[in-house]
Write a protein that holds these residues in place. Structure first.
Motif, PDB file in Angstrom:
ATOM      1  N   LYS A 194       0.855  -1.192   0.000  1.00  0.00           N
ATOM      2  CA  LYS A 194       0.000   0.000   0.000  1.00  0.00           C
ATOM      3  C   LYS A 194       0.896   1.249   0.000  1.00  0.00           C
ATOM      4  O   LYS A 194       1.891   1.290   0.728  1.00  0.00           O
ATOM      5  CB  LYS A 194      -0.839  -0.045   1.286  1.00  0.00           C
ATOM      6  N   PRO A 195       0.549   2.261  -0.802  1.00  0.00           N
ATOM      7  CA  PRO A 195       1.381   3.475  -0.765  1.00  0.00           C
ATOM      8  C   PRO A 195       1.371   4.093   0.642  1.00  0.00           C
ATOM      9  O   PRO A 195       0.313   4.213   1.259  1.00  0.00           O
ATOM     10  CB  PRO A 195       0.706   4.415  -1.766  1.00  0.00           C
ATOM     11  N   LEU A 196       2.543   4.433   1.144  1.00  0.00           N
ATOM     12  CA  LEU A 196       2.640   4.941   2.510  1.00  0.00           C
ATOM     13  C   LEU A 196       2.778   6.462   2.492  1.00  0.00           C
ATOM     14  O   LEU A 196       3.461   7.016   1.618  1.00  0.00           O
ATOM     15  CB  LEU A 196       3.861   4.351   3.227  1.00  0.00           C
ATOM     16  N   LEU A 197       2.172   7.074   3.478  1.00  0.00           N
ATOM     17  CA  LEU A 197       2.226   8.527   3.547  1.00  0.00           C
ATOM     18  C   LEU A 197       3.673   9.034   3.675  1.00  0.00           C
ATOM     19  O   LEU A 197       4.060  10.015   3.042  1.00  0.00           O
ATOM     20  CB  LEU A 197       1.395   9.035   4.725  1.00  0.00           C
ATOM     21  N   VAL A 198       4.473   8.346   4.491  1.00  0.00           N
ATOM     22  CA  VAL A 198       5.867   8.805   4.656  1.00  0.00           C
ATOM     23  C   VAL A 198       6.619   8.770   3.316  1.00  0.00           C
ATOM     24  O   VAL A 198       7.487   9.611   3.071  1.00  0.00           O
ATOM     25  CB  VAL A 198       6.644   7.982   5.722  1.00  0.00           C
ATOM     26  N   ASP A 199       6.272   7.792   2.471  1.00  0.00           N
ATOM     27  CA  ASP A 199       6.951   7.718   1.168  1.00  0.00           C
ATOM     28  C   ASP A 199       6.530   8.884   0.261  1.00  0.00           C
ATOM     29  O   ASP A 199       7.320   9.380  -0.541  1.00  0.00           O
ATOM     30  CB  ASP A 199       6.663   6.375   0.482  1.00  0.00           C
ATOM     31  N   LYS A 200       5.259   9.299   0.398  1.00  0.00           N
ATOM     32  CA  LYS A 200       4.800  10.467  -0.378  1.00  0.00           C
ATOM     33  C   LYS A 200       5.588  11.701   0.031  1.00  0.00           C
ATOM     34  O   LYS A 200       6.043  12.479  -0.807  1.00  0.00           O
ATOM     35  CB  LYS A 200       3.311  10.734  -0.066  1.00  0.00           C
ATOM     36  N   VAL A 201       5.761  11.851   1.350  1.00  0.00           N
ATOM     37  CA  VAL A 201       6.499  13.027   1.849  1.00  0.00           C
ATOM     38  C   VAL A 201       7.957  12.953   1.378  1.00  0.00           C
ATOM     39  O   VAL A 201       8.518  13.935   0.883  1.00  0.00           O
ATOM     40  CB  VAL A 201       6.411  13.106   3.399  1.00  0.00           C
ATOM     41  N   ALA A 202       8.541  11.751   1.497  1.00  0.00           N
ATOM     42  CA  ALA A 202       9.941  11.584   1.080  1.00  0.00           C
ATOM     43  C   ALA A 202      10.076  11.825  -0.428  1.00  0.00           C
ATOM     44  O   ALA A 202      11.068  12.404  -0.885  1.00  0.00           O
ATOM     45  CB  ALA A 202      10.447  10.197   1.453  1.00  0.00           C
ATOM     46  N   GLY A 203       9.084  11.405  -1.203  1.00  0.00           N
ATOM     47  CA  GLY A 203       9.089  11.598  -2.661  1.00  0.00           C
ATOM     48  C   GLY A 203       9.079  13.089  -2.997  1.00  0.00           C
ATOM     49  O   GLY A 203       9.793  13.546  -3.893  1.00  0.00           O
ATOM     50  N   GLU A 204       8.271  13.823  -2.267  1.00  0.00           N
ATOM     51  CA  GLU A 204       8.202  15.278  -2.475  1.00  0.00           C
ATOM     52  C   GLU A 204       9.564  15.925  -2.148  1.00  0.00           C
ATOM     53  O   GLU A 204      10.041  16.807  -2.861  1.00  0.00           O
ATOM     54  CB  GLU A 204       7.103  15.847  -1.560  1.00  0.00           C
ATOM     55  N   MET A 205      10.191  15.424  -1.091  1.00  0.00           N
ATOM     56  CA  MET A 205      11.503  15.976  -0.721  1.00  0.00           C
ATOM     57  C   MET A 205      12.543  15.684  -1.799  1.00  0.00           C
ATOM     58  O   MET A 205      13.391  16.523  -2.111  1.00  0.00           O
ATOM     59  CB  MET A 205      11.958  15.412   0.636  1.00  0.00           C
ATOM     60  N   MET A 206      12.465  14.486  -2.382  1.00  0.00           N
ATOM     61  CA  MET A 206      13.392  14.148  -3.471  1.00  0.00           C
ATOM     62  C   MET A 206      13.227  15.121  -4.632  1.00  0.00           C
ATOM     63  O   MET A 206      14.209  15.573  -5.225  1.00  0.00           O
ATOM     64  CB  MET A 206      13.153  12.714  -3.967  1.00  0.00           C
ATOM     65  N   LYS A 207      11.959  15.442  -4.933  1.00  0.00           N
ATOM     66  CA  LYS A 207      11.727  16.406  -6.030  1.00  0.00           C
ATOM     67  C   LYS A 207      12.450  17.710  -5.728  1.00  0.00           C
ATOM     68  O   LYS A 207      12.950  18.386  -6.602  1.00  0.00           O
ATOM     69  CB  LYS A 207      10.225  16.698  -6.157  1.00  0.00           C
ATOM     70  N   ASN A 208      12.489  18.029  -4.424  1.00  0.00           N
ATOM     71  CA  ASN A 208      13.141  19.287  -4.015  1.00  0.00           C
ATOM     72  C   ASN A 208      14.606  19.100  -3.646  1.00  0.00           C
ATOM     73  O   ASN A 208      15.205  19.950  -2.990  1.00  0.00           O
ATOM     74  CB  ASN A 208      12.365  19.899  -2.844  1.00  0.00           C
ATOM     75  N   GLY A 209      15.174  17.950  -4.031  1.00  0.00           N
ATOM     76  CA  GLY A 209      16.619  17.780  -3.901  1.00  0.00           C
ATOM     77  C   GLY A 209      17.110  17.345  -2.524  1.00  0.00           C
ATOM     78  O   GLY A 209      18.269  17.575  -2.195  1.00  0.00           O
ATOM     79  N   VAL A 210      16.242  16.676  -1.740  1.00  0.00           N
ATOM     80  CA  VAL A 210      16.704  16.171  -0.438  1.00  0.00           C
ATOM     81  C   VAL A 210      16.273  14.715  -0.286  1.00  0.00           C
ATOM     82  O   VAL A 210      15.084  14.386  -0.420  1.00  0.00           O
ATOM     83  CB  VAL A 210      16.158  17.025   0.738  1.00  0.00           C
ATOM     84  N   PHE A 211      17.251  13.856  -0.002  1.00  0.00           N
ATOM     85  CA  PHE A 211      16.992  12.427   0.180  1.00  0.00           C
ATOM     86  C   PHE A 211      16.860  12.141   1.672  1.00  0.00           C
ATOM     87  O   PHE A 211      17.695  12.550   2.480  1.00  0.00           O
ATOM     88  CB  PHE A 211      18.167  11.637  -0.399  1.00  0.00           C
ATOM     89  N   ILE A 212      15.791  11.395   2.022  1.00  0.00           N
ATOM     90  CA  ILE A 212      15.544  11.063   3.435  1.00  0.00           C
ATOM     91  C   ILE A 212      15.009   9.636   3.508  1.00  0.00           C
ATOM     92  O   ILE A 212      14.267   9.207   2.614  1.00  0.00           O
ATOM     93  CB  ILE A 212      14.525  12.079   4.023  1.00  0.00           C
TER      94      ILE A 212
END
Ligand SMILES: Cc1ncc(COP(=O)(O)O)c(C=O)c1O
Length: 447
Positions: free
Chosen positions: A389-407
């Protein structure tokens, strides 16, 4: 070298190689072409701040010249010799380890991963004590192989239940003062979670060892209250049970001390580690034991080994990494930058209703997300994780990747553990990206 495009590299990787701990369908691995300091760079030249030091392991950041030089020189000098021989690097690393490891750990078995270090620890504990059972705790990761996965308590173990794993591991409650599994509150609880381990040992019999991550890593940067580890040491001593500290993630300055146990002055019987020992450039694990355990094997067969044990190319970068950690004073740096990072993360809690708790030590932090700050209900569960199931934390992390930060994200929290060389400006950059992306989680809380 390769003339393939980034897209082709990603496609071939996903088609012909396994992506770990995931459904294979839909895997689109990012092509990483380069890395330097606290950043890595994709095939299109975009830079990403590495806010979790990859898998909480690239402690000196990327491309440390001294560590690279040590690998190069060793490759030229003696790339391989079997573990039955003595080498310069084996002797030099042993002497350095005696300086930095908790006092009393005096004999070393080298592996090529954290999981193998734990396998060695279990076998040594069983041979030495003549007993079988290993007590591990819920919310723990100790590795993927059959022994370590048996001691792992997160959903990565479930696929091996019930018979695909090493028998003999039993679980104690985790230490988690934010959401206590025993429904207690510290300090009125009297640290019942550790007392329960005594109850288990008394009732089980045949317990060889207790294994703990002194600060739990992937499963949430869970920091024990100050009484916990000293009391666990007492309990283990009382019953002749070995204490194994799994410092694969928490070691090498991550918590502001060489090893997490040093924060509480506790000396384990066995300490396992890997990851930061070579700042992850070369696969190396370590299982360190006391002299008392080592002496036992003077007259008893040491029934363990690997072709790559004490592999020279794995040992040379460990020497260089330890010297670099000393030169750069990364333990102290982790404390100072950790305080700075902690302040910044704590400041986010006031702004974001989706944050349940921020906790950390040194440069080792978790931000735990909840749907509801009162009930502490998470957005996702362990079952969600393994059902794809898609996880909320992965959505947030995905958004951060778009903005150039890996978490790194795990079920309902983030593990923030940047390279120990990170600067205040880089911390600001990472926290800003988290701050912005947390709007996604805030929009999904219980109204
Ligand atoms: C605490 C802990 N122990 C063991 C391991 C296993 O190490 P490896 O992946 O090198 O086998 C890990 C890996 O993340 C870990 O965090």
């Amino acid at each position: 070298m390769s003339k393939l495009s980034s897209q082709e590299i990603s496609d071939i990787t996903a088609r012909y190689t396994y992506g770990t701990w995931r459904f294979q369908k839909g895997w689109k691995p990012l092509h990483v072409a380069d890395a330097e300091g606290c950043y890595f760079i994709d095939g299109s030249g975009k830079r990403y701040l590495d806010f979790s030091a990859q898998l909480m392991c690239s402690n000196l950041g990327h491309k440390n010249p001294a560590v690279i030089k040590a690998i190069e020189e060793q490759a030229r000098k003696l790339p391989f010799i079997s573990p039955g021989f003595a080498t310069d690097v084996r002797a030099e690393l042993s002497k350095l380890l005696l300086e930095v490891l908790p006092q009393g750990l005096e004999k070393f078995f080298f592996t090529t991963s954290g999981t193998e270090a734990n396998e060695a620890a279990f076998k040594i504990a069983r041979m030495y004590t003549g007993k079988t059972k290993i007590i591990a705790r819920y919310r723990a990761y100790h590795g993927s192989t059959m022994g370590s996965i048996a001691a792992t308590s997160d959903p990565r173990r479930w696929a091996m239940e019930p018979l695909g794993k090493m028998p003999g591991v039993i679980f104690a409650p985790e230490v988690n003062c934010y959401k206590c599994p025993l429904m207690h509150h510290y300090p009125e609880c009297g640290v019942a979670c550790v007392e329960y381990i005594e109850h288990m040992i008394e009732n089980e019999s045949d317990v060889a060892a207790v294994i703990v991550e002194p600060v739990v890593g992937t499963n949430g940067v869970l920091i024990p209250p100050k009484e916990y580890l000293p009391r666990l040491r007492q309990i283990c001593d009382k019953y002749g049970v070995l204490l194994i500290a799994d410092e694969v993630m928490s070691g090498w300055g991550r918590t502001g001390e060489w090893f997490a146990v040093d924060n509480w002055g506790v000396k384990p019987d066995i300490l396992t580690t890997a990851k930061g020992i070579t700042t992850a450039y070369v696969p190396l694990g370590l299982c360190a034991t006391t002299k008392k355990i080592a002496d036992y094997f003077d007259d008893h067969y040491f029934a363990h080994g690997h072709t790559y044990e004490a592999h020279p190319i794995t040992l040379a970068p460990a020497i260089a990494s330890i010297k670099e950690m000393k030169r750069l004073n990364t333990n102290q740096r982790a404390k100072e930058m950790g305080n700075y990072l902690g302040e910044k993360l704590h400041a986010l809690t006031a702004k974001h209703p989706s944050i349940g708790e921020v906790r950390g030590i040194g440069l080792f932090w978790a931000v735990e997300l909840v749907k509801n700050q009162t009930t502490k209900e998470p957005f996702n569960t362990k079952t969600d994780k393994v059902s794809g199931k898609p996880l909320l934390v992965d959505k947030v992390a995905g958004e951060m990747m778009k903005n150039g930060v890996f978490i790194q994200a795990w079920i309902s929290h983030f593990v923030i553990a940047p390279p120990l060389i990170i600067t205040k400006e880089e911390i600001d950059e990472g926290v800003k990206a988290l701050d912005e992306a947390l709007g996604i989680a805030d929009g999904e809380i219980d109204k």
